[in-house]
Design an enzyme around this catalytic site. Structure first.
Site, PDB file in Angstrom:
ATOM      1  N   GLN A 242       0.684  -1.104  -0.268  1.00 39.06           N
ATOM      2  CA  GLN A 242      -0.160   0.023  -0.175  1.00 39.06           C
ATOM      3  C   GLN A 242       0.768   0.996  -0.178  1.00 39.06           C
ATOM      4  O   GLN A 242       0.101   2.388  -0.851  1.00 39.06           O
ATOM      5  CB  GLN A 242      -0.683   0.014   1.118  1.00 39.06           C
ATOM      6  CG  GLN A 242      -2.575  -0.931   0.674  1.00 39.06           C
ATOM      7  CD  GLN A 242      -2.855  -1.034   2.389  1.00 39.06           C
ATOM      8  OE1 GLN A 242      -2.678  -0.847   3.093  1.00 39.06           O
ATOM      9  NE2 GLN A 242      -3.465  -2.373   2.668  1.00 39.06           N
TER      10      GLN A 242
ATOM     11  N   ASP B  16      -3.052 -12.504   2.697  1.00 40.15           N
ATOM     12  CA  ASP B  16      -4.180 -12.201   2.724  1.00 40.15           C
ATOM     13  C   ASP B  16      -5.212 -13.091   3.375  1.00 40.15           C
ATOM     14  O   ASP B  16      -6.071 -13.796   4.090  1.00 40.15           O
ATOM     15  CB  ASP B  16      -5.442 -10.815   2.674  1.00 40.15           C
ATOM     16  CG  ASP B  16      -5.224  -9.943   2.492  1.00 40.15           C
ATOM     17  OD1 ASP B  16      -4.318  -9.582   3.834  1.00 40.15           O
ATOM     18  OD2 ASP B  16      -5.305  -9.042   3.037  1.00 40.15           O
TER      19      ASP B  16
ATOM     20  N   LYS C 164      -0.591  -6.736  10.676  1.00 43.70           N
ATOM     21  CA  LYS C 164      -2.279  -6.306   9.741  1.00 43.70           C
ATOM     22  C   LYS C 164      -2.973  -5.700  10.722  1.00 43.70           C
ATOM     23  O   LYS C 164      -2.686  -5.217  11.886  1.00 43.70           O
ATOM     24  CB  LYS C 164      -2.599  -7.572   9.340  1.00 43.70           C
ATOM     25  CG  LYS C 164      -1.666  -7.870   8.067  1.00 43.70           C
ATOM     26  CD  LYS C 164      -1.981  -7.423   6.204  1.00 43.70           C
ATOM     27  CE  LYS C 164      -1.809  -8.123   5.357  1.00 43.70           C
ATOM     28  NZ  LYS C 164      -1.609  -7.083   4.641  1.00 43.70           N
TER      29      LYS C 164
END
Length: 428
Positions: free
Chosen positions: A157, A296, A323
């Protein structure tokens, strides 16, 4: 054969909201995800002065290539990492003072590689408490552009935020990446930027982003591949069959690669042009798999691993420790609560097959597992993953079942409907 309607992708919805806000004109987003994360992102845009109109099936965003419409704003990013990482970059393109804060959970998650890169580009940015964490204040005066070096080894990100920013700078960006995790998510970003009129170049580990801005468009959001993993895993675990329309060979999301892990374990997998089907065969084989690019879905695999005929070892997933929670430790702790044998290291987890036989979990591997309370740590992916385990282990409960609202508010209802169909078919 159950057809499962998966909500829109969180990753695509967040990127599309940024692109639409930055584009010249009005953008219509079709089938966006409506969840706590994406509603938080849309709310952040509204606080920055962007107009976001909502109908049940679409959102319309009035773009402002010149940046936020207000000179001051306070934005609460909730639990959303995309909101917390993308919106400060967008705010930097305007002129004003913008303060960002987030939930206690999001405050713990790191930002420093991104904020350091923004500072290197001349952005006046200050962390108010812990360096490299929210809350932070951006005193925006536009971004000139130039060259920057970025470590994206904790989160892709960081790179996505800079890529999205690039066309809004005066001279463009040249981003050299020293490390990168979850690379397919960067592919999503580049493909979506192309749909909004920007072509990103690449020279080895350097990304070249031209100036010039974005153009508005109509953009359809595909179903969330990470969310689909729980339904695909349910089919593989129970011997049932699940089809997800809208996810096929042309899907942008790398997490659809999870079905290839299930194929290696023995499931039948058919990836069509616009849909994917997974069918269980009654056997799950152990394996060793690197999940750096699809991390994920690591908890999804961990949650079904005790039912494999051999050990399941998941490697190169150090980033899952930063996370919503430390997912490696959370998976290990919850599997041990159920009676599984688990070992972990800095970037790996290994789950041994639970004893075979005929116990609470049914015949075969996993029979020795017993129900227990699952600690979610407020992490939607822990709750959804261990819901799959619950298909074979009666008596599983969750301390915070509502945490799924982050990405799929209706998950428990949708999963219960699938279970009904699987049991009707004699597979659940």
């Amino acid at each position: 054969m159950p057809l499962v309607d998966i909500p829109g992708s969180k990753s695509l919805t967040a990127r599309a909201l940024f692109l639409a806000a930055a584009a010249d004109g009005v953008t219509t987003l079709q089938r966006p995800l409506r969840s706590d994360d994406t509603e938080g992102f849309a709310e952040g845009l509204t606080r920055l002065g962007y107009r976001v109109g909502r109908t049940p099936d679409a959102w319309q965003v009035d773009g402002r290539p010149q940046g936020p419409a207000v000179p001051e704003a306070d934005i609460h990013c909730r639990d959303g990492a995309t909101t917390a990482r993308f919106l400060p970059a967008l705010a930097a393109t305007g002129h004003g003072t913008y303060r960002f804060d987030a939930s206690a959970q999001m405050r713990r998650r790191p930002l420093l590689p991104l904020t350091r890169a923004l500072r290197d580009l001349g952005v006046d940015l200050r962390h108010e408490e812990a360096e490299g964490h929210h809350p932070l204040t951006v005193r925006a005066a536009g971004v000139e552009g130039g060259e920057v070096v970025l470590d994206a080894g904790q989160s892709s990100q960081y790179l996505t935020a800079l890529l999205l920013l690039g066309p809004l700078t005066r001279t463009g960006l040249r981003i050299t990446v020293t490390d990168l995790v979850s690379a397919p998510y960067v592919g999503i970003t580049i493909a979506m930027m192309r749909a909004f009129g920007v072509e990103v170049g690449r020279e080895g580990n350097t990304y070249l982003v031209p100036p010039g801005g974005y153009r508005a468009t109509a953009y359809a959001i595909e179903p969330d591949a990470s969310t689909a993993s729980y339904f695909f895993a349910a089919a593989a675990l129970t011997g049932g069959e699940v089809t997800v329309p809208g996810l096929g060979r042309g899907a942008l999301q790398g997490d659809l690669g999870f079905v290839e892990v299930l194929r290696r374990m023995g499931a039948r997998v058919d990836v069509g042009a616009d849909r994917t089907t997974v069918a269980g065969t009654g056997e799950l084989r152990g394996l060793t798999v690197t999940m750096r690019d699809i991390s994920d879905t690591m908890p999804t695999l961990a949650a079904i691993a005790p039912f494999a005929t051999g050990p399941v070892r998941i490697e190169d997933v150090a980033n899952t420790r930063v996370k919503e929670c430390d997912r490696l430790d959370a998976c290990a702790e919850n599997l041990r609560r159920l009676g599984a044998e688990v070992a972990t290291g800095p970037d790996w987890i290994e789950i041994r097959p639970a004893a075979a036989g005929s116990g609470a979990a049914g015949p075969g591997p996993g029979a020795s597992l017993t129900g227990a309370g699952i600690k979610t740590y407020g992490d939607h992916r822990i709750a959804m993953s261990f819901s799959v385990t619950g298909l074979r282990v009666p008596g599983i409960s969750f301390d915070d079942p509502g945490c799924v609202r982050k990405t799929f508010p209706g998950f428990h209802e949708a999963f219960a409907e699938l279970v009904k169909v699987l049991r009707k078919d004699g597979t659940g």
